[in-house]
Scaffold this motif. Structure first.
Motif, PDB file in Angstrom:
ATOM      1  N   GLY A  98      73.617 101.063  67.485  1.00 58.84           N
ATOM      2  CA  GLY A  98      73.167 102.408  67.135  1.00 58.84           C
ATOM      3  C   GLY A  98      71.782 102.585  67.738  1.00 58.84           C
ATOM      4  N   SER A  99      70.847 101.797  67.210  1.00 60.63           N
ATOM      5  CA  SER A  99      69.467 101.857  67.691  1.00 60.63           C
ATOM      6  C   SER A  99      68.896 100.437  67.654  1.00 60.63           C
ATOM      7  CB  SER A  99      68.664 102.778  66.768  1.00 60.63           C
ATOM      8  OG  SER A  99      67.309 102.389  66.730  1.00 60.63           O
ATOM      9  N   THR A 100      68.275 100.003  68.743  1.00 62.18           N
ATOM     10  CA  THR A 100      67.674  98.655  68.735  1.00 62.18           C
ATOM     11  C   THR A 100      66.561  98.590  67.690  1.00 62.18           C
ATOM     12  OG1 THR A 100      66.186  99.268  70.545  1.00 62.18           O
ATOM     13  CG2 THR A 100      68.233  98.124  71.158  1.00 62.18           C
ATOM     14  N   ASN A 101      65.869  99.711  67.452  1.00 58.12           N
ATOM     15  CA  ASN A 101      64.824  99.697  66.422  1.00 58.12           C
ATOM     16  C   ASN A 101      65.411  99.404  65.035  1.00 58.12           C
ATOM     17  OD1 ASN A 101      62.764 100.420  68.242  1.00 58.12           O
ATOM     18  ND2 ASN A 101      61.759 101.662  66.684  1.00 58.12           N
ATOM     19  N   GLU A 102      66.530 100.066  64.752  1.00 56.70           N
ATOM     20  CA  GLU A 102      67.150  99.869  63.430  1.00 56.70           C
ATOM     21  C   GLU A 102      67.553  98.409  63.260  1.00 56.70           C
ATOM     22  OE1 GLU A 102      69.135 102.785  61.415  1.00 56.70           O
ATOM     23  OE2 GLU A 102      67.145 103.614  61.829  1.00 56.70           O
ATOM     24  N   GLN A 122      73.394  99.849  75.691  1.00 56.17           N
ATOM     25  CA  GLN A 122      73.658 101.241  75.331  1.00 56.17           C
ATOM     26  C   GLN A 122      73.287 101.447  73.870  1.00 56.17           C
ATOM     27  OE1 GLN A 122      77.902 101.988  75.185  1.00 56.17           O
ATOM     28  NE2 GLN A 122      77.613 104.184  75.219  1.00 56.17           N
ATOM     29  N   GLN A 123      72.725 102.619  73.551  1.00 58.14           N
ATOM     30  CA  GLN A 123      72.493 102.967  72.142  1.00 58.14           C
ATOM     31  C   GLN A 123      73.293 104.235  71.839  1.00 58.14           C
ATOM     32  OE1 GLN A 123      68.095 101.858  70.830  1.00 58.14           O
ATOM     33  NE2 GLN A 123      68.054 103.300  72.516  1.00 58.14           N
ATOM     34  N   THR A 124      73.946 104.230  70.687  1.00 62.23           N
ATOM     35  CA  THR A 124      74.715 105.421  70.320  1.00 62.23           C
ATOM     36  C   THR A 124      73.895 106.356  69.436  1.00 62.23           C
ATOM     37  OG1 THR A 124      75.634 104.158  68.500  1.00 62.23           O
ATOM     38  CG2 THR A 124      76.971 104.304  70.513  1.00 62.23           C
ATOM     39  N   GLY A 126      70.114 106.257  69.629  1.00 54.71           N
ATOM     40  CA  GLY A 126      68.737 105.916  70.016  1.00 54.71           C
ATOM     41  C   GLY A 126      67.756 106.910  69.399  1.00 54.71           C
ATOM     42  N   LYS A 127      66.661 106.379  68.855  1.00 59.79           N
ATOM     43  CA  LYS A 127      65.722 107.248  68.137  1.00 59.79           C
ATOM     44  C   LYS A 127      64.468 107.494  68.975  1.00 59.79           C
ATOM     45  CE  LYS A 127      65.040 104.729  64.410  1.00 59.79           C
ATOM     46  NZ  LYS A 127      64.585 104.390  63.064  1.00 59.79           N
ATOM     47  N   GLY A 128      64.062 108.754  69.047  1.00 64.64           N
ATOM     48  CA  GLY A 128      62.793 109.103  69.672  1.00 64.64           C
ATOM     49  C   GLY A 128      61.771 109.422  68.599  1.00 64.64           C
ATOM     50  N   ARG A 129      60.590 109.810  69.012  1.00 62.20           N
ATOM     51  CA  ARG A 129      59.547 110.197  68.049  1.00 62.20           C
ATOM     52  C   ARG A 129      59.917 111.511  67.380  1.00 62.20           C
ATOM     53  NH1 ARG A 129      54.590 111.625  68.927  1.00 62.20           N
ATOM     54  NH2 ARG A 129      55.013 112.482  70.990  1.00 62.20           N
ATOM     55  N   ARG A 130      59.343 111.748  66.248  1.00 61.83           N
ATOM     56  CA  ARG A 130      59.450 113.002  65.531  1.00 61.83           C
ATOM     57  C   ARG A 130      60.912 113.455  65.352  1.00 61.83           C
ATOM     58  NH1 ARG A 130      54.587 115.394  65.174  1.00 61.83           N
ATOM     59  NH2 ARG A 130      55.186 117.546  65.533  1.00 61.83           N
ATOM     60  N   LEU A 192      56.934 114.145  84.586  1.00 61.85           N
ATOM     61  CA  LEU A 192      58.228 114.054  83.899  1.00 61.85           C
ATOM     62  C   LEU A 192      58.300 112.735  83.125  1.00 61.85           C
ATOM     63  CD1 LEU A 192      60.479 115.174  86.895  1.00 61.85           C
ATOM     64  CD2 LEU A 192      59.591 116.596  85.027  1.00 61.85           C
ATOM     65  N   LYS A 193      58.972 112.786  81.985  1.00 61.55           N
ATOM     66  CA  LYS A 193      58.961 111.602  81.120  1.00 61.55           C
ATOM     67  C   LYS A 193      59.882 110.508  81.649  1.00 61.55           C
ATOM     68  CE  LYS A 193      59.366 110.437  76.245  1.00 61.55           C
ATOM     69  NZ  LYS A 193      58.901 110.877  74.934  1.00 61.55           N
ATOM     70  N   VAL A 194      59.328 109.305  81.794  1.00 61.28           N
ATOM     71  CA  VAL A 194      60.125 108.181  82.275  1.00 61.28           C
ATOM     72  C   VAL A 194      60.320 107.147  81.166  1.00 61.28           C
ATOM     73  CG1 VAL A 194      58.149 106.879  83.230  1.00 61.28           C
ATOM     74  CG2 VAL A 194      60.407 106.565  84.212  1.00 61.28           C
ATOM     75  N   ALA A 195      59.436 107.144  80.175  1.00 55.88           N
ATOM     76  CA  ALA A 195      59.533 106.114  79.125  1.00 55.88           C
ATOM     77  C   ALA A 195      58.896 106.605  77.843  1.00 55.88           C
ATOM     78  CB  ALA A 195      58.838 104.834  79.590  1.00 55.88           C
ATOM     79  N   GLY A 196      59.370 106.055  76.736  1.00 59.72           N
ATOM     80  CA  GLY A 196      58.809 106.405  75.436  1.00 59.72           C
ATOM     81  C   GLY A 196      58.729 105.175  74.545  1.00 59.72           C
ATOM     82  N   ILE A 197      57.868 105.258  73.548  1.00 55.66           N
ATOM     83  CA  ILE A 197      57.618 104.119  72.651  1.00 55.66           C
ATOM     84  C   ILE A 197      57.724 104.623  71.216  1.00 55.66           C
ATOM     85  CG2 ILE A 197      55.903 102.385  71.949  1.00 55.66           C
ATOM     86  CD1 ILE A 197      54.591 102.979  74.766  1.00 55.66           C
ATOM     87  N   GLY A 214      59.553  99.651  69.692  1.00 50.91           N
ATOM     88  CA  GLY A 214      60.743 100.033  70.463  1.00 50.91           C
ATOM     89  C   GLY A 214      60.343 100.755  71.729  1.00 50.91           C
ATOM     90  N   VAL A 215      60.944 100.342  72.837  1.00 49.32           N
ATOM     91  CA  VAL A 215      60.598 100.934  74.133  1.00 49.32           C
ATOM     92  C   VAL A 215      61.874 101.328  74.870  1.00 49.32           C
ATOM     93  CG1 VAL A 215      59.456 100.533  76.360  1.00 49.32           C
ATOM     94  CG2 VAL A 215      58.527  99.475  74.282  1.00 49.32           C
ATOM     95  N   GLY A 216      61.887 102.542  75.379  1.00 47.47           N
ATOM     96  CA  GLY A 216      62.985 102.983  76.231  1.00 47.47           C
ATOM     97  C   GLY A 216      62.412 103.366  77.581  1.00 47.47           C
TER      98      GLY A 216
HETATM   99  C1  BTN Z   1      59.818 108.791  72.257  1.00 49.44           C
HETATM  100  O1  BTN Z   1      60.313 109.746  71.650  1.00 49.44           O
HETATM  101  O2  BTN Z   1      59.083 108.981  73.228  1.00 49.44           O
HETATM  102  C2  BTN Z   1      60.090 107.388  71.833  1.00 49.44           C
HETATM  103  C3  BTN Z   1      61.372 106.870  72.427  1.00 49.44           C
HETATM  104  C4  BTN Z   1      61.677 105.424  72.051  1.00 49.44           C
HETATM  105  C5  BTN Z   1      63.044 105.003  72.511  1.00 49.44           C
HETATM  106  C6  BTN Z   1      63.297 103.545  72.318  1.00 49.44           C
HETATM  107  S1  BTN Z   1      64.766 103.012  73.103  1.00 49.44           S
HETATM  108  C7  BTN Z   1      64.650 101.475  72.318  1.00 49.44           C
HETATM  109  C8  BTN Z   1      64.177 101.732  70.897  1.00 49.44           C
HETATM  110  N1  BTN Z   1      65.296 101.998  70.031  1.00 49.44           N
HETATM  111  C9  BTN Z   1      65.302 103.245  69.579  1.00 49.44           C
HETATM  112  O3  BTN Z   1      66.158 103.747  68.827  1.00 49.44           O
HETATM  113  N2  BTN Z   1      64.221 103.910  70.063  1.00 49.44           N
HETATM  114  C10 BTN Z   1      63.406 103.051  70.889  1.00 49.44           C
END
Ligand code: BTN
Length: 338
Positions: A98-102, A122-124, A126-130, A192-197, A214-216
Motif C-alpha cells: 500500500g505505502s512503504t511509509n505505512e 509499486q505502491q497502491t 502511496g502517500k504524499g504530504r497534506r 517540475l516536481k521530481v521527488a518528495g519526502i 519516506g522518499v519517492g
Molecule cells: C510529497 O507529497 O511531496 C511527499 C511524497 C512522499 C512519497 C514517498 S514514496 C515512498 C514513501 N511511501 C509513501 O507512501 N510516501 C513516501
C-alpha cells in the motif's frame, strides 16, 4: 535456507568487489583469494549472477568486470553498492505494498532497528504530504521508507526532512540534473516536481521513538505514466537528462549520501544542513503565495530559521514564520504591469 543465505552472501561479496573495481577487471585469482574459494567456485557464482540478469564480462588473463546491474531493488543489487554503516543494511523488499511509509511504521512499532529500509516496486496507496496521493507505478521509480531512531528531541525531528532534501538534491545534481529544493521539501527540476519526502514521527513529549523517512523519486517515468492532471507539474530524472536511470545505482548513491548527512547532522547539529539547504533552494529570494491549513498570504521568502521554518516578509514589512504549508512562486511584477 542457511545454504541459500551463504550463497547469496558470496554473490553479494563478488558483486561488491566487482563494483569496487568499477570499469577495471578484477582477476579471478584476486576474487578466489579474497573469498577463500576455488577459481571454479568463483566462476559458478559468476554464472549464477548472470542467470539473475547481471552482465559480467570475463576476459582471459584479466578477470571479471561488472557491466550492468539488473533493474531491481533487492538486497542483492543494493548491498554491494552501499558504503553505509546502518542505512539499508537490512532491506525489506516488496513487489507491491500500500505505502512503504505505512509498512515501515508498523515494522518500527514492532522493533525494527535504525537504518532498516522498506523498498517497493509499486505502491497502491502511496502517500504524499497534506493528504495527497503519491503516484507509484511499478518498475520505474524509487519508493522507500527508512526507519530512523535519532537521538533528538521530538521538536527537532522535522530537521530530518531537510537533511533528506539536501542529500536527494545533491545526488540528483550528480546524476546530471539541475535540481533545486522548493520549500519545504519538494525537489524540482526545471520547476517540475521530481521527488518528495514524507516524514512521520512516533514520539512522546521528551523522546522520539522513531521517525519514518519516506522518499519517492520519479526516475524512469515518462509523461504518459503520470495522470493527466500532473503532466504539467511533474517530471522524472530520465525525462530531464534524456537517458534511462539505473535505479539500484541511484538508490545506493542516495542512501550513502543520506547517511553522511544524517551523521553530520547528529554530530554537529542543524547549521551545516541549513546552510546547504539554502544553497540548493529555489524558494529564497522569490515572491511567493503561501498556503497553510488556516490561511493564504503573499510575501518575499527571505530565509529559513534555525528549525527549518520559512520566513516570509509580507507587504506591511513584518515577518511571518511558516512551519507547514505549500508555497507557490508568483510571477515577478512587470513595471507598468500587465
Ligand atoms: C510529497 O507529497 O511531496 C511527499 C511524497 C512522499 C512519497 C514517498 S514514496 C515512498 C514513501 N511511501 C509513501 O507512501 N510516501 C513516501
Amino acid at each position: 535456507m542457511a545454504a541459500e543465505t551463504s550463497e547469496q552472501t558470496q554473490e553479494e561479496l563478488i558483486l561488491g568487489f566487482l563494483a569496487d573495481g568499477g570499469e577495471d577487471f578484477t582477476s579471478g585469482e584476486a576474487l578466489s583469494s579474497k573469498l577463500g574459494l576455488s577459481r571454479t567456485a568463483v566462476w559458478k557464482h559468476v554464472e549464477a549472477l548472470r542467470g539473475k540478469g547481471y552482465r559480467i564480462e570475463a576476459a582471459p588473463a584479466r578477470g571479471y568486470r561488472l557491466v550492468e546491474v539488473p533493474d531491481r531493488l533487492t538486497q542483492l543489487e543494493l548491498s554491494p553498492l552501499l558504503s553505509t554503516h546502518d542505512l539499508g543494511r537490512a532491506i525489506h523488499f516488496h513487489e507491491t505494498v500500500g505505502s512503504t511509509n505505512e509498512l515501515a511504521f508498523r515494522l518500527a512499532h514492532d522493533g525494527a532497528e535504525h537504518g532498516e529500509v522498506v523498498v517497493a516496486e509499486q505502491q497502491t496507496a502511496g502517500k504524499g504530504r497534506r493528504g495527497r496521493a503519491w503516484i507509484s507505478p511499478p518498475g520505474l521509480n524509487l519508493y522507500f521508507s527508512a526507519v530512523l531512531r535519532p537521538e533528538l528531541p521530538p521538536q527537532r525531528a522535522p530537521e530530518l526532512t531537510l537533511v533528506a532534501a539536501v542529500a536527494l538534491t545533491e545526488v540528483l545534481r550528480e546524476s546530471g540534473a539541475e535540481a533545486f529544493i522548493k520549500w519545504p521539501n519538494d525537489v524540482q527540476i526545471d520547476g517540475l516536481k521530481v521527488a518528495g519526502i514524507l516524514t512521520e514521527l512516533s514520539a512522546e513529549p521528551e523522546r522520539v521513538h522513531f521517525v519514518v523517512l519516506g522518499v519517492g523519486v520519479n526516475l524512469n517515468a515518462q509523461p504518459g505514466h503520470f495522470p493527466e492532471e500532473l503532466r504539467s507539474t511533474a517530471t522524472s530524472l530520465a525525462i530531464a537528462r534524456g537517458q534511462r536511470v539505473p535505479r539500484a545505482l541511484f538508490a545506493a548513491a542516495l542512501w550513502n549520501r543520506l547517511e553522511e548527512w544524517l551523521d553530520l547532522h547528529l554530530e554537529t547539529g542543524f547549521a551545516a544542513v541549513r546552510q546547504r539547504w539554502k544553497e540548493l533552494s529555489s524558494t529564497l529570494g522569490q515572491e511567493v503565495l503561501v498556503r497553510t491549513d488556516r490561511r493564504e498570504f503573499q510575501g518575499l521568502a527571505e530565509d529559513i530559521d534555525t528549525s527549518g521554518a520559512l520566513l516570509v516578509r509580507t507587504k506591511d514589512g513584518s515577518i511571518e514564520r511558516v512551519l507547514a504549508g505549500d508555497v507557490e512562486r508568483l510571477r515577478p511584477q512587470v513595471a507598468g504591469g500587465r
